[in-house]
Design an enzyme around this catalytic site. Structure first.
Site, mmCIF file in Angstrom:
data_model
loop_
_atom_site.group_PDB
_atom_site.id
_atom_site.type_symbol
_atom_site.label_atom_id
_atom_site.label_comp_id
_atom_site.label_asym_id
_atom_site.label_seq_id
_atom_site.Cartn_x
_atom_site.Cartn_y
_atom_site.Cartn_z
ATOM 1 C CG HIS A 1 -0.129 0.288 2.887
ATOM 2 N ND1 HIS A 1 0.697 1.121 3.006
ATOM 3 C CD2 HIS A 1 -0.050 -1.487 3.351
ATOM 4 C CE1 HIS A 1 1.353 0.947 4.132
ATOM 5 N NE2 HIS A 1 0.313 -0.299 4.287
ATOM 6 C CG ASP B 1 5.949 -3.605 5.805
ATOM 7 O OD1 ASP B 1 4.550 -4.351 6.135
ATOM 8 O OD2 ASP B 1 6.170 -2.495 6.391
#
Length: 479
Positions: free
Chosen positions: A99, A381
């Protein structure tokens, strides 16, 4: 090498919860922002806090790494996506993204939260030519096809003061740029989607966070020639490692816990780091343990990337010296992580289900059993980092905001048995940096990596570290 940091709050979380939340129990790059940007902050908060490095330094410089991590919109980027010998044809593309820029997930105790506006305003920088139409289109998504969990999420950020974890305007713009770049390469140049494309040509999967859903929508809005809600089926993925129905893997959890213990042990040996946390805790007026548990780094990242000065109290300010000590520890911890290999073993088992799905889609497309020529996974992540590790990309930087990892499938129309895969990370071709194709580059004259090598890696080589021959056997072996 990628620096890493331990978020101590994870020590007290059950493993199942750690895998579903973005708590950064593995490498987290501590990064700073680019000066001179206006992200809609009030004038008093737009204080410049660091210089922007102008050239690539010969060593791992904290400020340079900071600028890369923040991924400032507007910086021209070289992209190697879509590059292949003229006799080859692009068959499919699968993209995994992190994102975009977000508001912190944690707050530093007894300090004012960063004052950042999450209402999208096309006239405010950073902006994008598609931003106004994106806002309009997302407001009319009544015909959207989404799995139940996603349908209740907002399709774009909309708070005057960002909520915890909310995507910012910067995050939206980052993925509008990603979509525009990929469209120019894959649609305009390679004609990947047919003119009469339908819902069967596109696959889109997102975790249940608004920041991942909105990031994926922003990318697709700029990528597709006609963003039609009726042609997009948005699937929900409950797991941040996208393991779907194959998440039962005790050995994966074991290596995750071992890696956390290693990080903790390495941290407590660092006296300078301990003194830094003690000093920061005095600044904000809380016990040292409470400051660590609140994950101050996550909030400071937001200050860095948006050029907001560090928090201050009547006792003083958190400053750049604090940051430098933590950053130096991260770099040393990263070296230790590679040496011990615990995270690598975790990554192999964490990413096998997703990589197996990737190769299965490639094979079905080549067999004519699937038409999903473009697949998008909108993630975190903690999704991309283990994928990079499992592929053997040890030199890859920790996933920045709006990072993209691309898997391209190519074949020779004249010799259909010749099938190739290319892997690109943030526009850089890293195919021959992978463990399964590193030796191939040295020994073969073929310009790309044979798909068979990728398939063999996922179906066999990933289990060699466990002396096993299958995912199930590796996951359930006795310790």
């Amino acid at each position: 090498m990628v620096p890493i940091i331990l978020i101590l709050v994870s020590r007290w979380l059950p493993v199942s919860m750690q895998l579903k939340t973005e708590t950064h129990v593995f490498p987290v790059q501590l990064i700073a922002g680019v000066p001179g940007r206006n992200d809609g902050l009030s004038g008093k908060n737009r204080k410049r806090i660091m210089p922007a490095p102008k050239t690539e330094p010969p060593y791992l410089d904290p400020l340079h790494e900071a600028n890369l991590y923040c991924n400032t919109p507007g910086i021209k980027e070289r992209s190697m996506e879509g590059h292949a010998p003229h006799n080859l044809k692009l068959v499919s593309v699968q993209v995994m993204i992190r994102h975009g820029d977000r508001y912190p997930l944690y707050a530093i105790p007894k300090t004012k939260r960063p004052d950042i506006d999450c209402i999208l305003e096309p006239e405010r920088k950073p902006s994008h030519p598609h931003l106004a139409s994106f806002i309009s289109h997302m407001s009319k998504g009544s015909e959207a096809r989404m799995d139940g969990t996603l349908i209740s999420l907002p399709r774009f950020p909309s708070h005057s003061l960002c909520e915890m974890g909310e995507l910012t305007q910067t995050g939206i713009v980052q993925h509008l740029q990603n979509g525009q770049l990929l469209r120019a390469i894959y649609l305009k140049k390679h004609k990947l989607l047919p003119n009469d494309w339908t819902i069967k040509h596109l696959y889109f999967e997102s975790t249940g966070k608004s920041r991942t859903l909105q990031s994926g929508l922003a990318l697709l809005y700029s990528f597709l020639p006609d963003f039609d809600w009726k042609k997009i089926n948005i699937r929900y993925q409950w797991s941040t490692i996208f393991c779907s129905s194959q998440c039962d893997c005790p050995i994966r959890n074991h290596y995750l816990e071992e890696e956390q213990r290693r990080q903790y042990s390495f941290r407590v040996k660092n006296n300078q780091l301990e003194k830094t946390y003690i000093d920061m805790a005095k600044v904000v007026g809380v016990p040292t343990r409470q400051l660590r548990a609140s994950n101050p780094i996550d909030s400071l990242l937001c200050h860095f990337c948006h050029n907001v000065s560090f928090p201050c109290t009547k006792n003083g300010c958190i400053d750049m010296e604090h940051f430098k000590v933590i950053k130096a520890h991260q770099i040393e911890d990263e070296k230790e992580r590679h040496k011990k290999q615990l995270y690598f073993k975790y990554a192999l088992m964490a990413t096998h289900p997703l990589l197996n799905q990737t190769i299965n889609r490639m094979q079905r497309i080549l067999e004519g059993k699937n038409e999903e020529v473009f697949a998008l996974y909108s993630a975190h992540d903690v999704t991309l980092s283990p994928v990079l590790s499992s592929l053997g990309l040890t030199e890859a930087r920790f996933p920045r905001f709006a990072a993209r990892l691309v898997f391209e499938l190519w074949h020779d129309p004249e010799k259909k048995e010749e099938r190739y895969v290319r892997i690109l990370y943030n526009g850089e071709d890293v195919t021959f940096q992978t463990s399964f194709c590193r030796e191939h580059e040295r020994r073969s004259k073929q310009p790309l990596c044979p798909l068979s090598k990728f398939v063999n890696f996922v179906q066999k080589e990933m289990f060699l570290a466990f002396n096993s021959t299958s995912y199930y056997e590796s996951c359930h072996q006795r310790l």
